[in-house]
Scaffold this active site. Structure first.
Site, PDB file in Angstrom:
ATOM      1  CD  GLU A   1      -8.958   0.933   7.984  1.00  0.00           C
ATOM      2  OE1 GLU A   1      -8.809  -0.019   8.778  1.00  0.00           O
ATOM      3  OE2 GLU A   1      -8.488   2.068   8.195  1.00  0.00           O
TER       4      GLU A   1
ATOM      5  CG  ASN B   1      -9.000  -1.605  12.216  1.00  0.00           C
ATOM      6  OD1 ASN B   1      -8.066  -2.237  11.718  1.00  0.00           O
ATOM      7  ND2 ASN B   1      -9.489  -0.508  11.662  1.00  0.00           N
TER       8      ASN B   1
ATOM      9  CG  ASP C   1      -0.258  -0.494   2.495  1.00  0.00           C
ATOM     10  OD1 ASP C   1       0.947  -0.234   2.673  1.00  0.00           O
ATOM     11  OD2 ASP C   1      -0.933  -1.143   3.313  1.00  0.00           O
TER      12      ASP C   1
ATOM     13  CG  HIS D   1      -5.906  -2.442   9.020  1.00  0.00           C
ATOM     14  ND1 HIS D   1      -6.057  -1.294   9.761  1.00  0.00           N
ATOM     15  CD2 HIS D   1      -4.576  -2.551   8.795  1.00  0.00           C
ATOM     16  CE1 HIS D   1      -4.879  -0.747   9.977  1.00  0.00           C
ATOM     17  NE2 HIS D   1      -3.964  -1.502   9.401  1.00  0.00           N
TER      18      HIS D   1
END
Length: 241
Positions: free
Chosen positions: A142, A135, A67, A137
């Site tokens: 996400e 979280n 990314d 990811h």
């Protein structure tokens, strides 16, 4: 999913670095999927040492990153392109033409996503390194990202922005969007290793390994991967006991 629990961050980094070493020794033309963030830095430091000591060579290796932030030029010190040069590429014998990172300043982000998705079809990763978000990811996928997603632009959640703010002067400086490899593309890697360190990742680790497979925890899809290893320190693995 295979699970390895280590005493500490250094042992975790050593195990993952040796997995990369074994992969490249077996196939000098291997394609590596690489991650950014603080978690893999220890692994990358050891890989630089392996290269310096002639235990391995990156001369024929290809590297594909997960990314990049939208809006940051490749020479911005907060960009992931800069991160990879600083923490690995500048100190090993890899050919810059064989390193691939999304372009966060592309004139058309849609076209850039399509370009990167097409590139990934030509570079199936022999080993994909992943970090794990608090979280759940993976990459910047996400919660509630579809499992069939391909390279796309994502709006980062407040939780992710807050987590990443430690690397910036202020939370207001953290980009709010990124281009990320999609979940379906991550799953196409031949082998996956996911790293997690610290008690702040313990709940995400539990959901990834013991929880139901759900888009609410993107990493849970790794339970379906045929060759996935989670390498954790004791703190990150605390809820598995």
């Amino acid at each position: 999913m295979r699970v390895i629990v280590t005493e500490n961050y250094d042992e975790m980094s050593k195990i993952v670095a040796e997995m990369v070493l074994t992969t490249v020794q077996a196939n000098p033309r291997a394609t590596l999927g690489l991650a950014t963030g603080s978690t893999p830095i220890g692994c990358y430091k050891l890989l630089k040492e392996f290269c310096r000591d002639k235990k391995m060579s990156f001369a024929k290796v290809s590297a594909v990153n997960l990314d990049e932030y939208v809006g940051l030029d490749k020479d911005d010190v907060q960009s992931y392109a800069y991160f990879m040069r600083r923490h690995l590429f500048d100190d090993v014998d890899i050919d810059g033409d064989n390193t691939f990172i999304p372009n966060g300043t592309a004139a058309s982000l849609a076209d850039e996503c399509e370009r990167y998705a097409n590139l990934l079809q030509s570079y199936r990763r022999d080993l994909q390194i992943l970090g794990l978000g608090g979280n759940g990811h993976i990459g910047f996928n996400e919660p509630n990202t579809p499992f069939d997603s391909v390279t796309h632009v994502v709006d980062l959640t407040p939780n992710t922005i807050a987590d990443n703010s430690r690397l910036f002067g202020d939370v207001s400086e953290v980009p709010t969007r990124a281009i990320t490899m999609g979940i379906s593309e991550i799953m196409k890697a031949k082998k996956v290793v996911v790293l997690a360190s610290g008690s702040g990742k313990a709940r995400a680790v539990y959901n990834m390994i013991r929880g139901e497979i759900t888009a609410a925890c993107p990493a849970s899809v790794l339970q379906r991967h045929p060759d996935c290893t989670a390498v954790l320190d004791k703190s990150a693995a605390a809820l598995l006991n």
